[in-house]
Structure formats: structure tokens, C-alpha cells
Design an enzyme around this catalytic site. Structure first.
Site, PDB file in Angstrom:
ATOM      1  N   GLU A 127       9.533  -4.481 -78.946  1.00 50.68           N
ATOM      2  CA  GLU A 127       8.708  -4.011 -77.838  1.00 50.68           C
ATOM      3  C   GLU A 127       7.496  -4.932 -77.734  1.00 50.68           C
ATOM      4  OE1 GLU A 127       7.183  -0.003 -78.091  1.00 50.68           O
ATOM      5  OE2 GLU A 127       6.563  -0.042 -76.008  1.00 50.68           O
ATOM      6  N   GLU A 305       5.735   8.228 -84.034  1.00 48.39           N
ATOM      7  CA  GLU A 305       6.948   7.410 -83.907  1.00 48.39           C
ATOM      8  C   GLU A 305       8.191   8.298 -83.940  1.00 48.39           C
ATOM      9  OE1 GLU A 305       6.113   4.711 -82.835  1.00 48.39           O
ATOM     10  OE2 GLU A 305       4.114   4.486 -83.689  1.00 48.39           O
TER      11      GLU A 305
HETATM   12  N1  BES Z   1       5.590   1.692 -79.215  1.00 48.52           N
HETATM   13  C1  BES Z   1       4.376   1.564 -79.925  1.00 48.52           C
HETATM   14  C2  BES Z   1       4.255   0.300 -80.706  1.00 48.52           C
HETATM   15  C3  BES Z   1       4.047  -0.957 -79.886  1.00 48.52           C
HETATM   16  C4  BES Z   1       2.934  -1.125 -79.146  1.00 48.52           C
HETATM   17  C5  BES Z   1       4.941  -1.965 -79.895  1.00 48.52           C
HETATM   18  C6  BES Z   1       2.742  -2.295 -78.422  1.00 48.52           C
HETATM   19  C7  BES Z   1       4.772  -3.114 -79.152  1.00 48.52           C
HETATM   20  C8  BES Z   1       3.646  -3.289 -78.424  1.00 48.52           C
HETATM   21  C9  BES Z   1       4.203   2.724 -80.913  1.00 48.52           C
HETATM   22  O1  BES Z   1       4.870   3.886 -80.586  1.00 48.52           O
HETATM   23  C10 BES Z   1       2.750   3.077 -80.901  1.00 48.52           C
HETATM   24  O2  BES Z   1       2.292   3.552 -79.922  1.00 48.52           O
HETATM   25  N2  BES Z   1       2.053   2.794 -81.999  1.00 48.52           N
HETATM   26  C11 BES Z   1       0.635   2.964 -82.097  1.00 48.52           C
HETATM   27  C12 BES Z   1       0.263   4.103 -82.979  1.00 48.52           C
HETATM   28  C13 BES Z   1       0.298   5.428 -82.281  1.00 48.52           C
HETATM   29  C14 BES Z   1       0.009   6.552 -83.238  1.00 48.52           C
HETATM   30  C15 BES Z   1      -0.667   5.521 -81.139  1.00 48.52           C
HETATM   31  C16 BES Z   1       0.107   1.688 -82.699  1.00 48.52           C
HETATM   32  O3  BES Z   1       0.917   0.878 -83.148  1.00 48.52           O
HETATM   33  O4  BES Z   1      -1.097   1.496 -82.697  1.00 48.52           O
HETATM   34 ZN    ZN Z   2       3.937   5.109 -79.165  1.00 46.22          ZN
END
Ligand code: BES
Ligand code: ZN
Length: 886
Positions: A127, A305
Site C-alpha cells: 500500500e 489492522e
Molecule cells: N493501511 C495503513 C498503513 C499504510 C499507510 C500503508 C500508508 C501504506 C501507506 C494502516 O492500516 C494504518 O493506518 N496504520 C497506521 C496506524 C493506525 C493505528 C492509524 C500507521 O501505520 O500509522
Molecule cells: Zn489503517
């Protein structure tokens, strides 16, 4: 302007893809510098596409193409055309199988997108658009395919070989010298959810019985020797699975659920189907190595997640403009999870603090954008606090407006109707309109309009007619590209307090359709709400539980705030009143430093804090929140223009010391009473005690007496867990060398071999507000434990300097900005995503006083002029410097 100005992607240009890929058969032969990827794709012409051309254009970046065949027939040079980012195949059949073989180099991948190596472990991050760095593909979220993946590697590198879905087969080839594993994911998914892990890892395991009685094998993979630090994450995973079943009726859908912790990660964690990959910072915890804050983050992020399995994976996004459909909604879900299993009011206070610290400034500056943006250059730049945190607030408002039952019914309908879809915000909202039987077209404006609405509040009481009038007026300031704003639908939870501090519960007159008890709907620019039979003027409590993400402008007396701070039945507003009193005090201090004659008095704040500390009915965790003063950033935001961070620092320090002095006796008592000899637990009660004790310590230390510093050192030396140790270390690091050096040296010696814990040392150096801060940071950059290729380290040292060390970052001579710009330029060469994210820390530069503003502007311009700047940083710095000449 650079010659090859990057392309802007627009929502209005969305078209269904010319083709779809129904099945992917991947064969990955791992090698540090020459990994071979063979992809067999089942491709059909998309009936939903109106495109005339018979050509197929696939995405692909940094791929060394070795073979390409259609239905088994090798293509020649004239059949296809390659560019840096694509592969165009002329005149393909309507249905066919495409086979490509490419070579990629994981070891050279320092951008950490696609396939890369992290401390010897192969892992992926796809992603948003990383899959195109692994193989040629239609890399867009509305292409859903089933996957079968075969991974092969040298035996010594291959103890663990993982991909999405369920395991099919394992074995050896080449006389045992090479291992392989085959995985099959039956759930069609977009390629951004693809993942692969290979390496020599250890694991802990557990099982979960789902609501329908299926047994799921849970596993968390970590480096050898760190198994004992994965238990809390496993605990959190099981709680999340139970919660999603109970609260939303969502069951897990594979035989296995795997989590892998890696040390090199641009974000926090990633929800790949059945194979979540985490920044190890958000998995590994033990009492001596992780703070309570980390424990809570682990719990929240593991949940987040996991919850994506339904909100994101089973139902995904049609295009990246719909990102808030999965992220805003999933943040809302993880916040609700934390509220349910911890203390709701405390959780809410933290959410709002975070929103105001990150999203409000973003929404008020050059990077402002709607929760659903309508254009972008680099999608990685749109994983913002606006999409996430404001996005979550919109879901919360939706629940408030239509009510909990309708909200749940709407969610059920959404899951039912869109399972297996790549959906849009419109699809989502339609489900709630149907479930609630309510038109949400006005509410939808929240998704389109950037900027934080400001709500002006005014109340009048007519004693003769016994009438109370609450007048509300909303205005959303202009943001880049959006000058005229319409009024939005703002739900306002409220209470009317009588002289005894009790709620009156009176209905609102005249607007039966839009009002119900304790909730009014502000839908127009200006509205009056009238309450009758009100003999004495009550104290009005507005926006209880922070019912809308707005700035509340309510000019009320210190006495009223003190009253609310003592009596409001809504915990959030009780905290808010006290927080406002503290803010006023610090802002008053700044005025005084600037030469104002009146001195603000702390007596009201002291009284209300003192009362709260004595109140046995209050949660310990809530008391801890009350004792945390507004941050220097909070104060800067309150001031809003011509900000002088140097003055804020001084005033903040003075007020902290004043409170420490005036409440000394009670704080000492709290400090003693909250010390505990019980075995460590991460449950709310114990955490709250540690938080309250640390908060008391901060205030007491601020007095700056010799004994205070001695006590602080003792607190560090006798710390029984990392929550105590790190708190003391951060406070000590800001003191003179005599106090800071011994602790910093001790911490370094103790943890330099632990690549995770040592980041706390880097952070302490990064945010210590000392005159020598910059020199210390520059020295730390050369420390053997520092590594530019590990984002956690860059964030700990450079990021915490920019975000948590305002007095040094904003040094009046510009040294902080110069250093920071140098770092951004350097990091941008190998990790654009990280550089662009860090740069966001300068987003509010234009509110600074003239001298600093000019210095900051010059550094931003220098970044903008740098040759070979990435698309990521180009977009951010471009927005930050737009229209800023002068
Ligand atoms: N899908 C995201 C991770 C992501 C973000 C991948 C941007 C590629 C680009 C994941 O679900 C996410 O949102 N992670 C957050 C933490 C969450 C608790 C808000 C993060 O990685 O900061
Ligand atoms: Zn997320």
C-alpha cells in the site's frame, strides 16, 4: 520548477479499468540482489469499461523484465513498449493469460516500498502503490483477484516463508538446499493487500475460537530471542477478535492469522490479508523495555489492522480518493474498541488532544484538504491526520446524528451489501440513509469541505420570561482552493447546569424535527435555540464529549469554567473547562512577558485541580489527564498568528513551576500514594496510577529546586519499569549537564544493543530543550547506533526535534530550520515517503512571527530548489511555499 512536473491525479477522472485480473499465480524466488518474480495473470476485458483501445497498460517500476508471454507464446520487442513506470502491450485478446518474469533487487530498496530486506528478513509493503515494484500489474484498488503464491529461498534464509491466505504446501528442492512454501488466498483482494515474508524468524502462537466455532491459528513472528516481548500483542489480537464479533458481528475468515514484526517500516503497521506486517516498535513490549504509551499503541494498532479485515479488505476502496472509507472508519472502530476496554472519557480526551495537535493545524495551513480529497500528486502524502482522524470524527458524528441503533443497522447493511466490493463514500452513506430513513446529503458536505469550522456561542437569559436563548453561529475559514464554504451539519451535545451543578434536561422549543433531548443540530449559518421555564440562568455546557470536530468560540468567565471544571457531569467537558483555564493562564503569562500590566492569577485553576485531586469519585486516569498542561504547540495554536515559540516556552515553564509550587503538598501526596510495588500489569488501573505519578513528578520537578532534581534522578535510578524510567529520562535530558549526562549515559550503556529501546535515547536527545540541543543531535547522528535507513531512528531523533522541541527547533537564528532542511534533503534521496512526512512538521510556519517566518521560508525554498527532489517532497514543499513570495 523542475522540468518533469509530476502529474496530478483527479477524482473526476476516475474510469473503470480497461481490463480486470481475476487470478494471480506468483512465483517468487528470493535472493538479496536478484529476486526472480514470475507472475501468471488471468486477464479479461472489463465489461464495465468504455475504453475503445485494445491495448493493455500495466504499472511497473524498477523492474528488469526477462520474459513476457501471452497464452504461452513469448512476445517480442514490437508487441510491447516499456517506460520507467509502465508496460504497454498492443492488441491483447479479450481473455488471456499473461506471464511475466522480472528481476528485482530487495537489498537496494531503501524506500521500503515493494520487496525489501529488513535486518535479513525479506518483507513487502504494497500500500498504496508498491506492488508495481514487485511485478507488472494493474496497480489500483478496484482490481480484485484471488492469489496463489509460491515462495522459494535458500534453506538458511527460509525458516519462515509466508504470504496471504491459508498455507497449502511446504517442501524442499535442490536436494534440500532450497525451501519453498505455497499459499492460497481465496478472498479476492486488491494488490495493495499482497504480502510476503521470508527469513529466519521465531514465533509465538495461540488459537482463537470464532463465534461460529471455527478455530484460527494465531501467530506472531519476531526476531529470535524476542518471543517474550510478543505476548501483549497476542493478548491484544485476541481481544480485538472478540470485540469485533460482539460489537459489530464480524467474524474472521481464514484458518490462520499471522503478524510479522520488522525493524524497517515507513508507517506503523499494515493490514495485508491474513498477514499483517508491523513496525516492531508496535509489537514488542515488556515492562522493562516499553512504556505504557507503547503498550496502549500496540493494543490500538493491532486492533486497527485486525479491524481492517472487514473495513478495508472484505470491503475495499474503489480508488485512493476513498481512503477515508477504510481508514477513517477503522480509526473510529479502533477508538471505540479502546473506549470499551479502557476508560471512555480518558480515551476521548486523548483522541481530541491528538486531533487538535495534528489535524487542526493541518486543516488551518497550506496542506489543508478535504477528508475526501479531489486531487493528489503522490498518494502517500494523503495518509494524513485529516483522512484518518477527522475521517473518524465524521463517522462518530454520523452515529451521533442517526443514533447508535441506526448506526449499527447501517453498518450491517454496508457489510451485507458491499462485501467483496471496491466501494465509495457514497455507497457507505447510502447504507445509513436507508437504515435510518434519513437524508444525509447535507452531512456529506463534511467530506468535501476542508477547514475546521468555528462555532461562536452566545447565551442570554431572560429572567422575566424565564427563557434561555443559545445562539450558535458557524463559519469555516477559507482553505487552499476552497474560498467559499457552506454551513455544515453540526451535532451539538449539551447540558444546562443549575446552581448545584446538576443537569436540567430541558427540551428545546420550536425545532421539533432537528432536536432531541441533550442534542441540538446546528445546520444553518446562524441559529437560535430557546429553552423555556428556566428560572435562574444555568451554566451551559456545549459540545459535550466533543460532539463535532470544530473550534468552539465561547467567551465565558473564569468562574463559569471553574464551575464546569468542578461539576460538569460530562467528563470530557469537565476536562475541557480546566484545560481552557490553564490555556488562559499561559497565554496571560505570555502577555505579561510582552509587557502587559495585569498578571493572570492561577487561583481558579489551582482550586479546581485541588478539588479534583481530592475527589475519590474521579478516575485516577482522568486526574492524570487534568494534571497534564496544554502543550507549547497547543498554546501556539491558541495564539494563532505572530507566534513566538521562545516566549511560549518561557511562559509555559513558569506556569508549570507555579502549579508545581502551589499544589506541592497534594502533588507530593499523590506521588507517594501512586507508587506501587505490585507486579506490572498493563490494565487500566495500574497504568492510570503510573500516569498520575509521572504527571505529579513533572509539575514538582518544574520548580527546579535542587531537591527536585535529586528526586528526579532517584526516580530514574529506582524506576521499576520503562514508563517510570523514560519519563524521568525525558525530564532529565532537558536539565543541565550535571543532571542530564549521567542518566543519558546510563541509558545508552544499558540499551545500546537493543535497536528498539535505544530509540528512546535518540528521542530524549531530540526533544531536550537545551541550548546544546542541536550539537547533541548532530553528535547522535554519528553514533554507531544511529542509522538513516531505519525510519524509526530518523523519526526518534530528527522527527522529535521538529515536533517536540519547539524552543530549539524554532531557534531565533534559524539554526533549527537549516538543520532540519538538510536532513529532509538527505533522507529524500533514498526514502521519499519518510522525508515528505517529516516535512509536514513545518506545515504551520506561516503563523510564526516575522523573523522566524522569513528564516523558515528561506529553508523551504532551498528544499524546493533541490535537484532530483522526489514527487512526495515536491508536492508537500510546493504546497507549503505556494503564494508565499514576498
Ligand atoms: N493501511 C495503513 C498503513 C499504510 C499507510 C500503508 C500508508 C501504506 C501507506 C494502516 O492500516 C494504518 O493506518 N496504520 C497506521 C496506524 C493506525 C493505528 C492509524 C500507521 O501505520 O500509522
Ligand atoms: Zn489503517
Amino acid at each position: 520548477m523542475r522540468p518533469d512536473t509530476p502529474r496530478t491525479i483527479r477524482l473526476k477522472d476516475y474510469r473503470p479499468s480497461s481490463h480486470v485480473i481475476t487470478h494471480v499465480d506468483l512465483n517468487v524466488s528470493l535472493h538479496p540482489t536478484e529476486t526472480r518474480v514470475t507472475a501468471k495473470l488471468k486477464i479479461n476485458k472489463n465489461p464495465a469499461s468504455s475504453q475503445k483501445s485494445k491495448d493493455l497498460i500495466l504499472d511497473g517500476e524498477g523492474l528488469d523484465l526477462k520474459h513476457i508471454a501471452i497464452n504461452g507464446t513469448e512476445l517480442t520487442g514490437k508487441d510491447f513498449k516499456r517506460s520507467d513506470t509502465s508496460l504497454r502491450i498492443a492488441k491483447v485478446p479479450d481473455t488471456f493469460e499473461l506471464t511475466t518474469t522480472v528481476i528485482i533487487n530487495p537489498e537496494a530498496n531503501k524506500a521500503l516500498q515493494g520487496l525489501y530486506l529488513s535486518r535479513g528478513i525479506y518483507c513487502t509493503q504494497c500500500e498504496a502503490e508498491g506492488f508495481r515494484r514487485i511485478t507488472y500489474f494493474l496497480d489500483r484498488p478496484d482490481i480484485l483477484s484471488t492469489y496463489k503464491v509460491r515462495i522459494e529461498a535458500e534453506a538458511d534464509e527460509a525458516a519462515v516463508l509466508l504470504s496471504n491466505g491459508n498455507p497449502l504446501e511446504r517442501g524442499t528442492v535442490a536436494g534440500g538446499k532450497r525451501h519453498y512454501a505455497v499459499w492460497r488466498d481465496p478472498h479476492p483482494k486488491p494488490c495493495y493487500l499482497f504480502a510476503l515474508v521470508g527469513g529466519n524468524l521465531s514465533s509465538i502462537s495461540s488459537t482463537f475460537k470464532t463465534m461460529s466455532g471455527r478455530s484460527v491459528d494465531l501467530r506472531i513472528y519476531v526476531e529470535h530471542g524476542k518471543e517474550d516481548r510478543a505476548g501483549w500483542a497476542m493478548e491484544s489480537l485476541k481481544r480485538s477478535m472478540t470485540w469485533d464479533e460482539e460489537r459489530f458481528g464480524r467474524e474472521y475468515d481464514l484458518d490462520v492469522f499471522n503478524i510479522v514484526a520488522v525493524s524497517h517500516f515507513n508507517m506503523g503497521a499494515m493490514e495485508n490479508k491474513g498477514l499483517n506486517i508491523f513496525n516492531d516498535r508496535l509489537i514488542l513490549a515488556s515492562p522493562d523495555k516499553a512504556t505504557d504509551a507503547i503498550y496502549q499503541s500496540i493494543e490500538g494498532v493491532v486492533a486497527h489492522e485486525y479491524f481492517h479485515n472487514w473495513t478495508g479488505n472484505r470491503i475495499t476502496c474503489r480508488d485512493w480518493f476513498q481512503l477515508c472509507l477504510k481508514e477513517g472508519l477503522t480509526v473510529y472502530r479502533d477508538q471505540e474498541f479502546s473506549s470499551d476496554i479502557r476508560v471512555r472519557t480518558v480515551q476521548r480526551i486523548r483522541e481530541v488532544r491528538h486531533l487538535r495537535a495534528h489535524q487542526f493545524p493541518e486543516d488551518a495551513g497550506p496542506l489543508a484538504h478535504p477528508v475526501r480529497p479531489d486531487s493528489y500528486i503522490e498518494i502517500n502524502n494523503f495518509y494524513t491526520s485529516t483522512v484518518y482522524d477527522k475521517g473518524a470524527e465524521l463517522v462518530r458524528m454520523l452515529a451521533t446524528i442517526i443514533g447508535e441503533d441506526s448506526f449499527r443497522a447501517g453498518m450491517d447493511l454496508f457489510f451485507d451489501r458491499h462485501d467483496g466490493d471496491a466501494a465509495t463514500i457514497e455507497d457507505f452513506l447510502t447504507c445509513f440513509e436507508e437504515a435510518a430513513g434519513q437524508d444525509l446529503s447535507h452531512f456529506k458536505l463534511w467530506y468535501h469541505q476542508a477547514g475546521t469550522p468555528r462555532v461562536r456561542c452566545h447565551t442570554t437569559h431572560d429572567e422575566k420570561r424565564q427563557k434561555l436563548t443559545v445562539e450558535l453561529e458557524q463559519e469555516t475559514p477559507p482553505t487552499p482552493g476552497q474560498s467559499k464554504k457552506k454551513p455544515v451539519h453540526i451535532p451539538v451535545r449539551f447540558g444546562l447546569l443549575n446552581a448545584d451543578g446538576e443537569d436540567l434536561h430541558k427540551p428545546v422549543q420550536g425545532e421539533p424535527d432537528t432536536t432531541s433531548a441533550d442534542l441540538i443540530h446546528l445546520t444553518k449559518k446562524r441559529q437560535k435555540f430557546v429553552f423555556e421555564d428556566i428560572e435562574h440562568c444555568p451554566v451551559v455546557s456545549l459540545f459535550r464529549d466533543f460532539s463535532a470536530p470544530v473550534v468552539v468560540d465561547f467567551d465565558r468567565s473564569d468562574a463559569d469554567l471553574e464551575f464546569l471544571g468542578t461539576h460538569d457531569s460530562d467528563g470530557f467537558n469537565r476536562w475541557q473547562a480546566i484545560n481552557t483555564l490553564a490555556t488562559r493562564l499561559i497565554v496571560g503569562r505570555i502577555e505579561k512577558l510582552k509587557g502587559a500590566t495585569s498578571t493572570p492569577t492561577p487561583s481558579g485553576l489551582i482550586r479546581v485541580l485541588s478539588t479534583a485531586l481530592e475527589d475519590d469519585s474521579l478516575e485516577t486516569g482522568f486526574k492524570a489527564e487534568l494534571l497534564k498542561l496544554p502543550s507549547q504547540m497547543d498554546i501556539a495554536r491558541e495564539i494563532g498568528a505572530q507566534v513566538d515559540p521562545g516566549l511560549i516556552y518561557k511562559a509555559h515553564k513558569q506556569v508549570t513551576a507555579t502549579i508545581g509550587r502551589k499544589l506541592a503538598e497534594q502533588l507530593e501526596a499523590v506521588y507517594k500514594a501512586m507508587s506501587s510495588t505490585a507486579t506490572f500489569s498493563a490494565e487500566p488501573e495500574q497504568m492510570a496510577k503510573r500516569a498520575l505519578r509521572n504527571a505529579a513528578l513533572t509539575l514538582l520537578t518544574a520548580r527546579g529546586k535542587d531537591d527536585d532534581l535529586k528526586r528526579l534522578t532517584k526516580h530514574y535510578q529506582r524506576a521499576r519499569n520503562m514508563t517510570e524510567a523514560a519519563h524521568a529520562l525525558f525530564l532529565l535530558a532537558g536539565q543541565g549537564t550535571a543532571h542530564s549526562q549521567p542518566a543519558l549515559d546510563h541509558f545508552y550503556r544499558k540499551w545500546k544493543k537493543d535497536h528498539l529501546v535505544i530509540d528512546t535515547w535518540f528521542a530524549a536527545i531530540g526533544q531536550a530543550p537545551r541550548a546544546s540541543a542541536l550539537a547533541n543531535i548532530k553528535r547522535a547522528l554519528k553514533d554507531p547506533a544511529f542509522d538513516y535507513y531505519t525510519p524509526n531512528k530518523v523519526r526518534a531523533l530528527v522527527g522529535s526535534f521538529a515536533m517536540h522541541n519547539p524552543s530549539r527547533f524554532h531557534a531565533a537564528n534559524g539554526s533549527g530550520y537549516r538543520f532540519f532542511a538538510d536532513q529532509i534533503i538527505h533522507v529524500d534521496r533514498f526514502n521519499p515517503q519518510l522525508a515528505a512526512r517529516l516535512l509536514g512538521a513545518m506545515g504551520s510556519w506561516s503563523v510564526l512571527e516575522h523573523n522566524r517566518r522569513e528564516l523558515a521560508r528561506a529553508e523551504l525554498k532551498r528544499i524546493a530548489k533541490t535537484k532530483g527532489l522526489s514527487r512526495d517532497t515536491f508536492e508537500i514543499v510546493g504546497k507549503m511555499t505556494k503564494n508565499s513570495d514576498g
